[in-house]
Design a protein around this motif. Structure first.
Motif, PDB file in Angstrom:
ATOM      1  N   ARG A 249      -5.127  -5.850  33.179  1.00 28.22           N
ATOM      2  CA  ARG A 249      -5.189  -6.310  31.784  1.00 28.22           C
ATOM      3  C   ARG A 249      -6.281  -7.365  31.642  1.00 28.22           C
ATOM      4  O   ARG A 249      -6.446  -8.207  32.514  1.00 28.22           O
ATOM      5  CB  ARG A 249      -3.859  -6.925  31.356  1.00 28.22           C
ATOM      6  CG  ARG A 249      -2.728  -5.958  31.326  1.00 28.22           C
ATOM      7  CD  ARG A 249      -1.413  -6.668  31.009  1.00 28.22           C
ATOM      8  NE  ARG A 249      -0.325  -5.717  31.036  1.00 28.22           N
ATOM      9  CZ  ARG A 249       0.129  -5.064  29.969  1.00 28.22           C
ATOM     10  NH1 ARG A 249      -0.395  -5.303  28.796  1.00 28.22           N
ATOM     11  NH2 ARG A 249       1.108  -4.206  30.078  1.00 28.22           N
ATOM     12  N   TRP A 250      -6.975  -7.313  30.502  1.00 26.04           N
ATOM     13  CA  TRP A 250      -7.981  -8.314  30.147  1.00 26.04           C
ATOM     14  C   TRP A 250      -7.682  -8.749  28.722  1.00 26.04           C
ATOM     15  O   TRP A 250      -7.340  -7.923  27.882  1.00 26.04           O
ATOM     16  CB  TRP A 250      -9.385  -7.728  30.234  1.00 26.04           C
ATOM     17  CG  TRP A 250      -9.763  -7.269  31.600  1.00 26.04           C
ATOM     18  CD1 TRP A 250     -10.438  -7.987  32.554  1.00 26.04           C
ATOM     19  CD2 TRP A 250      -9.529  -5.977  32.181  1.00 26.04           C
ATOM     20  NE1 TRP A 250     -10.616  -7.230  33.680  1.00 26.04           N
ATOM     21  CE2 TRP A 250     -10.061  -5.978  33.480  1.00 26.04           C
ATOM     22  CE3 TRP A 250      -8.895  -4.814  31.739  1.00 26.04           C
ATOM     23  CZ2 TRP A 250     -10.006  -4.896  34.330  1.00 26.04           C
ATOM     24  CZ3 TRP A 250      -8.825  -3.723  32.586  1.00 26.04           C
ATOM     25  CH2 TRP A 250      -9.379  -3.772  33.862  1.00 26.04           C
ATOM     26  N   ARG A 251      -7.817 -10.042  28.438  1.00 28.27           N
ATOM     27  CA  ARG A 251      -7.451 -10.565  27.120  1.00 28.27           C
ATOM     28  C   ARG A 251      -8.556 -11.437  26.544  1.00 28.27           C
ATOM     29  O   ARG A 251      -9.291 -12.080  27.289  1.00 28.27           O
ATOM     30  CB  ARG A 251      -6.181 -11.413  27.235  1.00 28.27           C
ATOM     31  CG  ARG A 251      -4.983 -10.649  27.706  1.00 28.27           C
ATOM     32  CD  ARG A 251      -3.834 -11.563  28.111  1.00 28.27           C
ATOM     33  NE  ARG A 251      -3.444 -12.492  27.078  1.00 28.27           N
ATOM     34  CZ  ARG A 251      -2.406 -12.345  26.278  1.00 28.27           C
ATOM     35  NH1 ARG A 251      -1.638 -11.285  26.393  1.00 28.27           N
ATOM     36  NH2 ARG A 251      -2.111 -13.250  25.378  1.00 28.27           N
ATOM     37  N   ALA A 252      -8.622 -11.462  25.212  1.00 27.10           N
ATOM     38  CA  ALA A 252      -9.549 -12.352  24.508  1.00 27.10           C
ATOM     39  C   ALA A 252      -8.997 -12.626  23.115  1.00 27.10           C
ATOM     40  O   ALA A 252      -8.438 -11.729  22.474  1.00 27.10           O
ATOM     41  CB  ALA A 252     -10.936 -11.731  24.402  1.00 27.10           C
ATOM     42  N   PRO A 253      -9.144 -13.856  22.627  1.00 25.78           N
ATOM     43  CA  PRO A 253      -8.711 -14.171  21.267  1.00 25.78           C
ATOM     44  C   PRO A 253      -9.699 -13.615  20.247  1.00 25.78           C
ATOM     45  O   PRO A 253     -10.889 -13.430  20.551  1.00 25.78           O
ATOM     46  CB  PRO A 253      -8.706 -15.691  21.238  1.00 25.78           C
ATOM     47  CG  PRO A 253      -9.741 -16.080  22.244  1.00 25.78           C
ATOM     48  CD  PRO A 253      -9.681 -15.024  23.318  1.00 25.78           C
ATOM     49  N   THR A 254      -9.227 -13.372  19.044  1.00 24.40           N
ATOM     50  CA  THR A 254     -10.136 -12.980  17.973  1.00 24.40           C
ATOM     51  C   THR A 254     -10.886 -14.217  17.483  1.00 24.40           C
ATOM     52  O   THR A 254     -10.472 -15.343  17.712  1.00 24.40           O
ATOM     53  CB  THR A 254      -9.377 -12.349  16.786  1.00 24.40           C
ATOM     54  OG1 THR A 254      -8.442 -13.287  16.285  1.00 24.40           O
ATOM     55  CG2 THR A 254      -8.694 -11.055  17.183  1.00 24.40           C
ATOM     56  N   PHE A 255     -11.993 -13.972  16.818  1.00 21.56           N
ATOM     57  CA  PHE A 255     -12.747 -15.025  16.140  1.00 21.56           C
ATOM     58  C   PHE A 255     -13.057 -14.515  14.742  1.00 21.56           C
ATOM     59  O   PHE A 255     -13.064 -13.304  14.499  1.00 21.56           O
ATOM     60  CB  PHE A 255     -14.020 -15.404  16.908  1.00 21.56           C
ATOM     61  CG  PHE A 255     -14.974 -14.259  17.116  1.00 21.56           C
ATOM     62  CD1 PHE A 255     -16.004 -14.015  16.212  1.00 21.56           C
ATOM     63  CD2 PHE A 255     -14.851 -13.427  18.222  1.00 21.56           C
ATOM     64  CE1 PHE A 255     -16.885 -12.967  16.397  1.00 21.56           C
ATOM     65  CE2 PHE A 255     -15.738 -12.371  18.421  1.00 21.56           C
ATOM     66  CZ  PHE A 255     -16.755 -12.138  17.511  1.00 21.56           C
TER      67      PHE A 255
END
Length: 72
Positions: free
Chosen positions: A44-50
């Motif tokens: 799994r890889w995660r990133a917040p939205t902007f």
């Protein structure tokens, strides 16, 4: 997968924005702010939205890949 306290819809994507030998970048547009998760097998890889002018985007860097990897 997009996590948020609000109901989330995928507006556009996912799209591969970049592919390198050991990494790739996945781009999405979501309906509300949240955290985007890219899942491939057990990884799994995660990133917040902007936000840009009321739109919510995420760029998820999928790293740690090996040349020739095939992930679903």
């Amino acid at each position: 997968m997009i996590e948020s306290e609000q109901q989330v819809q995928l507006v556009l994507g996912p799209m591969l924005r970049y592919i390198g030998e050991t990494d790739a970048t996945v781009w999405v547009e979501a309906s509300v702010p949240g955290v985007v998760t890219v899942v491939a097998g057990e990884r799994r890889w995660r990133a917040p939205t902007f936000a840009v002018k009321g739109h919510h985007y995420a760029l998820v860097v999928v790293d740690g890949l090996q040349p020739g990897d095939e992930l679903e």
